[in-house]
Design a protein around this motif. Structure first.
Motif, PDB file in Angstrom:
ATOM      1  N   LEU A  26       0.815  -1.219   0.000  1.00 58.82           N
ATOM      2  CA  LEU A  26       0.000   0.000   0.000  1.00 58.82           C
ATOM      3  C   LEU A  26       0.845   1.264   0.000  1.00 58.82           C
ATOM      4  CD1 LEU A  26      -2.835  -0.946   2.545  1.00 58.82           C
ATOM      5  CD2 LEU A  26      -3.113  -0.470   0.101  1.00 58.82           C
ATOM      6  N   LEU A  27       2.064   1.179   0.552  1.00 61.46           N
ATOM      7  CA  LEU A  27       2.920   2.363   0.628  1.00 61.46           C
ATOM      8  C   LEU A  27       3.881   2.493  -0.549  1.00 61.46           C
ATOM      9  CD1 LEU A  27       4.018   2.759   4.371  1.00 61.46           C
ATOM     10  CD2 LEU A  27       2.446   4.184   3.045  1.00 61.46           C
ATOM     11  N   ARG A  28       3.999   1.447  -1.355  1.00 65.53           N
ATOM     12  CA  ARG A  28       5.011   1.504  -2.409  1.00 65.53           C
ATOM     13  C   ARG A  28       4.805   2.660  -3.378  1.00 65.53           C
ATOM     14  NH1 ARG A  28       9.245  -1.124  -2.904  1.00 65.53           N
ATOM     15  NH2 ARG A  28       8.518  -2.653  -1.393  1.00 65.53           N
ATOM     16  N   GLU A  32       7.744   5.433  -3.882  1.00 67.72           N
ATOM     17  CA  GLU A  32       8.324   5.630  -5.213  1.00 67.72           C
ATOM     18  C   GLU A  32       8.120   7.076  -5.685  1.00 67.72           C
ATOM     19  OE1 GLU A  32       6.551   2.604  -7.611  1.00 67.72           O
ATOM     20  OE2 GLU A  32       7.906   1.020  -6.871  1.00 67.72           O
ATOM     21  N   GLU A  33       6.948   7.655  -5.394  1.00 68.31           N
ATOM     22  CA  GLU A  33       6.704   9.057  -5.727  1.00 68.31           C
ATOM     23  C   GLU A  33       7.690   9.953  -4.979  1.00 68.31           C
ATOM     24  OE1 GLU A  33       3.123  12.423  -5.425  1.00 68.31           O
ATOM     25  OE2 GLU A  33       3.166  10.695  -4.065  1.00 68.31           O
ATOM     26  N   LEU A  34       7.914   9.657  -3.708  1.00 69.56           N
ATOM     27  CA  LEU A  34       8.848  10.439  -2.898  1.00 69.56           C
ATOM     28  C   LEU A  34      10.262  10.352  -3.464  1.00 69.56           C
ATOM     29  CD1 LEU A  34       9.438  12.054  -0.277  1.00 69.56           C
ATOM     30  CD2 LEU A  34       9.812   9.846   0.850  1.00 69.56           C
ATOM     31  N   ARG A 181       1.663   3.712  10.690  1.00 71.66           N
ATOM     32  CA  ARG A 181       0.287   3.209  10.543  1.00 71.66           C
ATOM     33  C   ARG A 181      -0.617   4.283   9.936  1.00 71.66           C
ATOM     34  NH1 ARG A 181       1.146   1.084  15.981  1.00 71.66           N
ATOM     35  NH2 ARG A 181       1.571  -1.161  15.861  1.00 71.66           N
ATOM     36  N   HIS A 182      -0.456   5.501  10.400  1.00 65.42           N
ATOM     37  CA  HIS A 182      -1.257   6.607   9.856  1.00 65.42           C
ATOM     38  C   HIS A 182      -0.963   6.780   8.369  1.00 65.42           C
ATOM     39  CE1 HIS A 182      -3.320  10.623  10.334  1.00 65.42           C
ATOM     40  NE2 HIS A 182      -2.711  10.765   9.169  1.00 65.42           N
ATOM     41  N   TRP A 183       0.296   6.711   8.010  1.00 69.29           N
ATOM     42  CA  TRP A 183       0.695   6.876   6.607  1.00 69.29           C
ATOM     43  C   TRP A 183       0.111   5.778   5.737  1.00 69.29           C
ATOM     44  CZ3 TRP A 183       6.286   6.085   4.466  1.00 69.29           C
ATOM     45  CH2 TRP A 183       6.419   6.740   3.228  1.00 69.29           C
ATOM     46  N   ILE A 184       0.064   4.559   6.255  1.00 70.22           N
ATOM     47  CA  ILE A 184      -0.534   3.455   5.499  1.00 70.22           C
ATOM     48  C   ILE A 184      -2.022   3.726   5.240  1.00 70.22           C
ATOM     49  CG2 ILE A 184      -1.204   1.014   5.645  1.00 70.22           C
ATOM     50  CD1 ILE A 184       1.443   0.546   7.167  1.00 70.22           C
ATOM     51  N   ASP A 188      -1.753   9.486   0.863  1.00 61.46           N
ATOM     52  CA  ASP A 188      -1.594  10.768   0.174  1.00 61.46           C
ATOM     53  C   ASP A 188      -1.019  11.849   1.091  1.00 61.46           C
ATOM     54  OD1 ASP A 188      -2.489   9.874  -2.269  1.00 61.46           O
ATOM     55  OD2 ASP A 188      -4.594  10.353  -1.847  1.00 61.46           O
ATOM     56  N   SER A 189      -0.919  11.553   2.388  1.00 63.47           N
ATOM     57  CA  SER A 189      -0.274  12.487   3.301  1.00 63.47           C
ATOM     58  C   SER A 189       1.236  12.404   3.107  1.00 63.47           C
ATOM     59  CB  SER A 189      -0.659  12.185   4.749  1.00 63.47           C
ATOM     60  OG  SER A 189      -0.289  10.862   5.092  1.00 63.47           O
ATOM     61  N   TYR A 190       1.950  13.357   3.684  1.00 62.93           N
ATOM     62  CA  TYR A 190       3.405  13.353   3.581  1.00 62.93           C
ATOM     63  C   TYR A 190       3.986  13.009   4.946  1.00 62.93           C
ATOM     64  CZ  TYR A 190       8.209  14.637   2.561  1.00 62.93           C
ATOM     65  OH  TYR A 190       9.569  14.596   2.375  1.00 62.93           O
ATOM     66  N   TYR A 191       4.763  11.926   5.015  1.00 54.82           N
ATOM     67  CA  TYR A 191       5.407  11.536   6.259  1.00 54.82           C
ATOM     68  C   TYR A 191       6.777  12.204   6.327  1.00 54.82           C
ATOM     69  CZ  TYR A 191       7.394   8.563   9.950  1.00 54.82           C
ATOM     70  OH  TYR A 191       7.994   8.103  11.097  1.00 54.82           O
ATOM     71  N   LEU A 192       6.889  13.179   7.229  1.00 58.04           N
ATOM     72  CA  LEU A 192       8.131  13.935   7.376  1.00 58.04           C
ATOM     73  C   LEU A 192       8.952  13.288   8.495  1.00 58.04           C
ATOM     74  CD1 LEU A 192       8.303  17.844   7.289  1.00 58.04           C
ATOM     75  CD2 LEU A 192      10.055  16.393   8.316  1.00 58.04           C
TER      76      LEU A 192
END
Length: 396
Positions: A26-28, A32-34, A181-184, A188-192
């Protein structure tokens, strides 16, 4: 700021055997976008221009390379402090959050999430989100929220939502778990992320943004008449300040690099965070690195009086350089760090963060000659730790 070949990971994000991106499918797409956005944007002239302008006029860089006269007299060497504690927000963390927030805006992200231990990364994230008008949510361990309450209030005043992590040891590891977990759930959020940990490209990216520290050191040491330092000492939890301080010196074998970890109550006490001594290879928070784990591969709970070092792993870059011998590791106990903080306060008139106090305490473990040039990365100031200091030194 050029990425030195000596520490540039391969195309899959590995530094030797350590690194990579061990993530749910789900995060790939998000990762990859990042990765693509980082490589296509963060090396452009437009990014560099805006980044350096903010570092100069907002953060207050360059930070001084301060000659610590009283420490130099005590130890018989030339000892300098790289004063990251003088950055806006009180620590090196803002070097990274400035870079990542510019990247997030370039990617069109409006929801920012972060984890924090001592609260310095959370404050730095909340600060840049306020500056850029973006929503900010910070996960912090319930235990850390209690012992670093001033930073919790700072984050809230800056407009961030602070969510407590109540599982496990209720510290940095658990805050990172909750943020991932939140990012998963909201890819579409940004994990800083706050350190040189996590899946590729985070370790490479955070080291790149923090490399401004060693870039300045290289120039400043020449300004005081020396070609290079003899040793650079920095504390390591995940390891972002150390990665930044070491960055431009990895390829110089004449400079000894010393990573200082938290021994907690002792290496054999069961209450420690000295990963390079107690850890073994495994996957933690999306990368293959050194971490503290039991015989079944379950992460063991770390301990340090310092919330920023209370982490059961280290970044894959540090795992690689320590395992290959390029970086030397030293473990400092809670009591040694506390005494170093008190001594620094009274010798130099500087109250260091508990994290930085671990680096200062390493001086007692080393021998010097008068010709040596020692640089300690003073990663943060001690305001946030004043309650801990007050309890430790009840006669103050």
């Amino acid at each position: 700021m050029k990425i030195a070949k000596a520490i540039h990971p391969d195309e899959f994000g590995f530094y030797g055997e350590f690194g990579g991106a061990y993530i749910p499918e789900l995060l790939r797409p998000a990762v990859e976008e990042l990765d693509t956005s980082f490589k296509n944007y963060c090396f452009t002239e437009s990014f560099r221009s805006e980044y350096l302008d903010l570092l100069k006029n907002y953060v207050g860089r360059p930070t001084p390379l301060y000659f610590a006269k009283n420490y130099s007299q005590k130890y018989g060497a030339k000892i300098y402090f790289k004063r990251e504690d003088l950055c806006h927000t009180g620590a090196h963390k803002i070097n990274n959050t400035i870079g990542q927030i510019l990247l997030a805006k370039h990617m069109g992200k409006t929801e920012i999430i972060a984890e924090t231990g001592a609260g310095q990364h959370g404050v730095a994230t909340a600060t840049v989100c306020a500056l850029m008008g973006l929503n900010c949510m910070v996960y912090m361990g319930e235990k850390d929220m209690e012992r670093q309450s001033p930073n919790v209030q700072r984050m809230k005043m800056l407009g961030a939502e602070v969510r407590s992590a109540t599982c496990g040891s209720k510290t940095l590891k658990d805050a990172t778990n909750e943020a991932i977990r939140h990012w998963i759930n909201f890819p579409d959020s940004y994990y800083l992320i706050g350190s040189v940990v996590g899946p590729h490209p985070y370790p490479e990216m955070v080291a790149y943004f923090q490399s401004i520290i060693s870039e300045e050191i290289a120039n400043q040491i020449q300004e005081v008449g020396f070609a290079s330092p003899t040793r650079i000492i920095a504390c390591v939890g995940g390891g972002s300040n150390a990665a930044g301080a070491f960055y431009h010196f990895y390829s110089d074998p004449e400079v000894e690099l010393i990573a200082v970890e938290a021994a907690g109550e002792g290496l054999e006490s069961g209450k420690s965070a000295a990963t390079s001594v107690l850890g073994s290879p495994g996957v933690l928070h999306g990368s293959f690195t050194l971490l503290m784990q039991d015989s079944f591969g379950q992460v063991t709970e770390p301990h340090s009086i310092s919330a920023g070092l209370d982490y059961p792993g280290i970044g894959p870059l540090h795992a690689h350089t320590i395992s290959t011998g390029r970086t030397k590791s030293i473990a400092i106990s809670d009591s040694e760090a506390l005494q170093a903080a008190l001594e620094c306060s009274r010798l130099e008139g500087i109250i260091p963060a508990l994290e930085s106090a671990h680096a200062i305490a390493a001086l007692e473990k080393l021998k010097f000659t008068p010709e040596e040039r020692i640089i300690i990365n003073l990663s943060g100031r001690g305001d946030k730790d004043i309650n801990t200091y007050q309890k430790a030194f009840q006669n103050l």
